[in-house]
Design a protein around this motif. Structure first.
Motif, PDB file in Angstrom:
ATOM      1  N   HIS A 296      78.247  54.811  -9.663  1.00  0.00           N
ATOM      2  CA  HIS A 296      78.930  55.744 -10.558  1.00  0.00           C
ATOM      3  C   HIS A 296      77.944  56.803 -11.031  1.00  0.00           C
ATOM      4  CE1 HIS A 296      80.923  57.278 -14.189  1.00  0.00           C
ATOM      5  NE2 HIS A 296      82.051  56.804 -13.690  1.00  0.00           N
ATOM      6  N   HIS A 297      78.457  57.995 -11.318  1.00  0.00           N
ATOM      7  CA  HIS A 297      77.589  59.114 -11.686  1.00  0.00           C
ATOM      8  C   HIS A 297      76.709  58.810 -12.901  1.00  0.00           C
ATOM      9  CE1 HIS A 297      76.242  63.224 -11.494  1.00  0.00           C
ATOM     10  NE2 HIS A 297      76.424  63.325 -12.797  1.00  0.00           N
ATOM     11  N   ILE A 298      77.204  58.042 -13.843  1.00  0.00           N
ATOM     12  CA  ILE A 298      76.393  57.696 -15.013  1.00  0.00           C
ATOM     13  C   ILE A 298      75.124  56.956 -14.586  1.00  0.00           C
ATOM     14  CG2 ILE A 298      76.287  56.209 -17.068  1.00  0.00           C
ATOM     15  CD1 ILE A 298      79.140  57.013 -17.694  1.00  0.00           C
ATOM     16  N   PHE A 299      75.261  56.062 -13.601  1.00  0.00           N
ATOM     17  CA  PHE A 299      74.086  55.302 -13.166  1.00  0.00           C
ATOM     18  C   PHE A 299      73.158  56.142 -12.299  1.00  0.00           C
ATOM     19  CE2 PHE A 299      77.267  51.920 -14.022  1.00  0.00           C
ATOM     20  CZ  PHE A 299      76.624  51.397 -15.128  1.00  0.00           C
ATOM     21  N   GLU A 300      73.698  57.184 -11.643  1.00  0.00           N
ATOM     22  CA  GLU A 300      72.828  58.148 -10.966  1.00  0.00           C
ATOM     23  C   GLU A 300      71.933  58.828 -12.002  1.00  0.00           C
ATOM     24  OE1 GLU A 300      72.245  58.977  -7.833  1.00  0.00           O
ATOM     25  OE2 GLU A 300      73.730  57.614  -6.951  1.00  0.00           O
ATOM     26  N   CYS A 301      72.520  59.213 -13.130  1.00  0.00           N
ATOM     27  CA  CYS A 301      71.750  59.827 -14.221  1.00  0.00           C
ATOM     28  C   CYS A 301      70.689  58.866 -14.743  1.00  0.00           C
ATOM     29  CB  CYS A 301      72.675  60.225 -15.366  1.00  0.00           C
ATOM     30  SG  CYS A 301      73.814  61.553 -14.990  1.00  0.00           S
TER      31      CYS A 301
ATOM     32  N   ALA B 206      56.735  64.931 -11.361  1.00  0.00           N
ATOM     33  CA  ALA B 206      57.592  64.514 -12.484  1.00  0.00           C
ATOM     34  C   ALA B 206      58.541  65.638 -12.888  1.00  0.00           C
ATOM     35  CB  ALA B 206      56.723  64.092 -13.672  1.00  0.00           C
ATOM     36  N   ARG B 207      58.040  66.872 -12.866  1.00  0.00           N
ATOM     37  CA  ARG B 207      58.880  68.024 -13.222  1.00  0.00           C
ATOM     38  C   ARG B 207      60.078  68.139 -12.273  1.00  0.00           C
ATOM     39  NH1 ARG B 207      59.052  72.601 -10.734  1.00  0.00           N
ATOM     40  NH2 ARG B 207      57.036  72.327  -9.701  1.00  0.00           N
ATOM     41  N   THR B 208      59.868  67.926 -10.983  1.00  0.00           N
ATOM     42  CA  THR B 208      60.983  68.046 -10.034  1.00  0.00           C
ATOM     43  C   THR B 208      62.006  66.927 -10.245  1.00  0.00           C
ATOM     44  OG1 THR B 208      59.920  66.770  -8.242  1.00  0.00           O
ATOM     45  CG2 THR B 208      59.481  69.154  -8.328  1.00  0.00           C
ATOM     46  N   VAL B 209      61.531  65.734 -10.576  1.00  0.00           N
ATOM     47  CA  VAL B 209      62.451  64.627 -10.869  1.00  0.00           C
ATOM     48  C   VAL B 209      63.221  64.942 -12.152  1.00  0.00           C
ATOM     49  CG1 VAL B 209      62.633  62.153 -11.376  1.00  0.00           C
ATOM     50  CG2 VAL B 209      60.996  62.959  -9.664  1.00  0.00           C
ATOM     51  N   CYS B 210      62.536  65.560 -13.113  1.00  0.00           N
ATOM     52  CA  CYS B 210      63.189  65.960 -14.361  1.00  0.00           C
ATOM     53  C   CYS B 210      64.307  66.956 -14.084  1.00  0.00           C
ATOM     54  CB  CYS B 210      62.151  66.562 -15.306  1.00  0.00           C
ATOM     55  SG  CYS B 210      62.766  66.916 -16.957  1.00  0.00           S
ATOM     56  N   ARG B 211      64.069  67.900 -13.181  1.00  0.00           N
ATOM     57  CA  ARG B 211      65.103  68.868 -12.827  1.00  0.00           C
ATOM     58  C   ARG B 211      66.302  68.174 -12.169  1.00  0.00           C
ATOM     59  NH1 ARG B 211      65.050  73.198 -15.946  1.00  0.00           N
ATOM     60  NH2 ARG B 211      63.273  74.570 -15.641  1.00  0.00           N
ATOM     61  N   ARG B 212      66.041  67.145 -11.365  1.00  0.00           N
ATOM     62  CA  ARG B 212      67.157  66.403 -10.769  1.00  0.00           C
ATOM     63  C   ARG B 212      67.942  65.671 -11.847  1.00  0.00           C
ATOM     64  NH1 ARG B 212      66.236  61.360  -8.537  1.00  0.00           N
ATOM     65  NH2 ARG B 212      64.326  62.091  -7.535  1.00  0.00           N
ATOM     66  N   ALA B 213      67.233  65.064 -12.792  1.00  0.00           N
ATOM     67  CA  ALA B 213      67.912  64.385 -13.901  1.00  0.00           C
ATOM     68  C   ALA B 213      68.794  65.374 -14.659  1.00  0.00           C
ATOM     69  CB  ALA B 213      66.887  63.743 -14.838  1.00  0.00           C
ATOM     70  N   GLU B 214      68.274  66.592 -14.845  1.00  0.00           N
ATOM     71  CA  GLU B 214      69.057  67.620 -15.530  1.00  0.00           C
ATOM     72  C   GLU B 214      70.329  67.944 -14.746  1.00  0.00           C
ATOM     73  OE1 GLU B 214      68.729  72.312 -16.850  1.00  0.00           O
ATOM     74  OE2 GLU B 214      66.982  71.323 -15.970  1.00  0.00           O
ATOM     75  N   ARG B 215      70.200  68.101 -13.424  1.00  0.00           N
ATOM     76  CA  ARG B 215      71.385  68.385 -12.600  1.00  0.00           C
ATOM     77  C   ARG B 215      72.397  67.245 -12.679  1.00  0.00           C
ATOM     78  NH1 ARG B 215      67.214  70.091  -9.138  1.00  0.00           N
ATOM     79  NH2 ARG B 215      67.443  68.268  -7.796  1.00  0.00           N
ATOM     80  N   ASN B 216      71.881  66.010 -12.674  1.00  0.00           N
ATOM     81  CA  ASN B 216      72.760  64.839 -12.772  1.00  0.00           C
ATOM     82  C   ASN B 216      73.524  64.808 -14.090  1.00  0.00           C
ATOM     83  OD1 ASN B 216      70.451  62.520 -11.112  1.00  0.00           O
ATOM     84  ND2 ASN B 216      71.958  63.905 -10.239  1.00  0.00           N
ATOM     85  N   LEU B 217      72.891  65.320 -15.151  1.00  0.00           N
ATOM     86  CA  LEU B 217      73.494  65.254 -16.478  1.00  0.00           C
ATOM     87  C   LEU B 217      74.570  66.310 -16.714  1.00  0.00           C
ATOM     88  CD1 LEU B 217      70.335  64.594 -18.685  1.00  0.00           C
ATOM     89  CD2 LEU B 217      72.284  63.052 -18.428  1.00  0.00           C
ATOM     90  N   ILE B 218      74.580  67.366 -15.922  1.00  0.00           N
ATOM     91  CA  ILE B 218      75.493  68.483 -16.188  1.00  0.00           C
ATOM     92  C   ILE B 218      76.957  68.049 -16.276  1.00  0.00           C
ATOM     93  CG2 ILE B 218      76.449  70.615 -15.195  1.00  0.00           C
ATOM     94  CD1 ILE B 218      73.587  71.366 -14.406  1.00  0.00           C
ATOM     95  N   PRO B 219      77.481  67.232 -15.333  1.00  0.00           N
ATOM     96  CA  PRO B 219      78.893  66.817 -15.477  1.00  0.00           C
ATOM     97  C   PRO B 219      79.152  66.051 -16.775  1.00  0.00           C
ATOM     98  CG  PRO B 219      78.108  66.355 -13.260  1.00  0.00           C
ATOM     99  CD  PRO B 219      76.907  66.731 -14.079  1.00  0.00           C
TER     100      PRO B 219
END
Length: 197
Positions: A26-31, A136-149
């Motif tokens: 589920h998307h929450i667990f991706e985040c 770490a910064r690039t992983v942080c950006r992915r976390a940010e993208r995951n959080l948008i929805p």
């Protein structure tokens, strides 16, 4: 003795803090996975930053603080703000303080005062601490993208999303700071030369 395994997820589902069970993809667990991965990279970055010296112990304390706040952020994500009145106590317990964003901004501003002005794009470089902070910064950006929805659906508070957005700026700045402190050059991006016709 408490066992590390529970076997409750053996069928591909796990629980949110609210008790709701969802599929592990589920998307929450991706985040939550991206946030956890980011935290692990920060732990490694912190180890590399130990070589900076006693005068930079505040930076180590900042990274430790951020790692703890990422645990809080995970709890926030695992407790959707839309969970309903019966979950008000858990929602309140996992609130994410807006002051966390202000802390990151203050730390960025402090480093900017001593950093050379950035005039070019740079490649991830500048020694082990700096290069790992760029990861770490690039992983942080992915976390940010995951959080948008979740942010758009108001499952998380606005300042929880802002924290992750600001954190990538902090990590970029800290990477540059570590390169400067260790005397390691940052590699300047150079455009490819055009082939002769």
């Amino acid at each position: 003795m408490i066992k590390i395994y529970t076997k409750t997820g053996d069928k591909g589902q796990t629980s949110l803090y609210t008790g709701e069970r969802l599929d592990k993809n589920h998307h929450i667990f991706e985040c939550l996975g991206s946030i956890d991965e980011l935290n692990a990279h920060l732990g490694l970055s912190r180890e590399y930053c130990l070589s900076l010296g006693p005068s930079d112990e505040p930076k180590l304390a900042q990274l430790e603080e951020i790692q703890a706040r990422l645990i809080d952020l995970g709890s926030h994500v695992a407790t959707p703000r839309t969970s309903g009145e019966d979950q008000e106590k858990k929602i309140a317990h996992t609130a994410f303080d807006e002051a966390n964003v202000a802390n990151l901004e203050k730390w960025i501003d402090e480093m900017d005062l001593v950093l050379p002005q950035l005039k070019n794009f740079i490649l991830p470089s500048g020694g082990l601490a700096s290069a790992n902070l760029h990861v770490a910064r690039t992983v942080c950006r992915r976390a940010e993208r995951n959080l948008i929805p979740l942010y758009k659906e108001e499952h998380i508070d606005a300042h929880a999303y802002k924290y992750v957005n600001r954190l990538s700026d902090y990590l970029f700045t800290l990477a540059r700071y570590c390169a400067m402190k260790e005397g390691k050059p940052e590699t300047i991006y150079k455009k490819a030369k055009q082939a002769a016709e």
